[in-house]
Design an enzyme around this catalytic site. Structure first.
Site, PDB file in Angstrom:
ATOM      1  N   CYS A 134       0.607  -1.325   0.114  1.00 12.87           N
ATOM      2  CA  CYS A 134      -0.115   0.015  -0.010  1.00 12.87           C
ATOM      3  C   CYS A 134       1.105   1.268   0.069  1.00 12.87           C
ATOM      4  CB  CYS A 134      -0.990   0.252   1.146  1.00 12.87           C
ATOM      5  SG  CYS A 134      -1.984  -1.281   1.380  1.00 12.87           S
ATOM      6  N   GLN A 135       0.564   2.373  -0.742  1.00 19.51           N
ATOM      7  CA  GLN A 135       1.290   3.437  -0.752  1.00 19.51           C
ATOM      8  C   GLN A 135       1.035   4.251   0.679  1.00 19.51           C
ATOM      9  OE1 GLN A 135      -0.167   6.382  -3.556  1.00 19.51           O
ATOM     10  NE2 GLN A 135       1.688   7.490  -3.680  1.00 19.51           N
TER      11      GLN A 135
END
Length: 143
Positions: free
Chosen positions: A57-58
């Site tokens: 996930c960013q």
């Protein structure tokens, strides 16, 4: 808003699709996602550790499982408002279900509400990573 879990993951996905159908455009849908994220229960600071972090996930995402194969519950949070909304949807579909149902349930709501087309590639990857982690916990409970 009804806080009781629908009878099945499938029903939860249908409910989500119907809710999103009320909104005409994506700015309204994003606002609804953000509002859903704000309704997540408080997440314990002590669980914001590497052990519970979802990689891929960013934004920062933490996912904590509890329960056993007969019923698994999940708590999760993110430092991103939109990702928190995605978490709220994922938890509605998957939390409070038997591990076998979790593993067997495909996230059809992602397509049905048009999320697949409207998420950035990094958010899509994050959603995939979160679902993989959640299903992984369920598979471990079944093992």
């Amino acid at each position: 808003m009804d806080t009781t879990s629908p009878a099945s993951a499938e029903q939860a996905q249908q409910d989500i699709a119907e809710e999103f159908a009320f909104f005409g455009d994506w700015s309204e849908r994003y606002q609804y996602l953000i509002d859903l994220g704000k309704q997540l229960p408080p997440f314990p600071e002590e669980c914001k550790t590497e052990q519970w972090r979802v990689h891929g996930c960013q934004s920062m995402v933490w996912l904590v499982p509890s329960g056993d194969a007969s019923r698994m519950d999940f708590r999760a949070t993110s430092d991103s408002a939109i990702v928190s909304g995605l978490i709220a949807l994922v938890l509605r579909v998957y939390s409070g279900r038997p591990a076998a149902e979790i593993v067997a349930t495909e996230p059809t709501f992602v397509q049905s509400i048009g999320l697949a087309k409207h998420l950035s590639p990094t958010r899509s990857n994050g959603l995939v990573a979160m679902l993989a982690k959640l299903k992984g916990y369920a598979a471990q409970a079944l093992a």
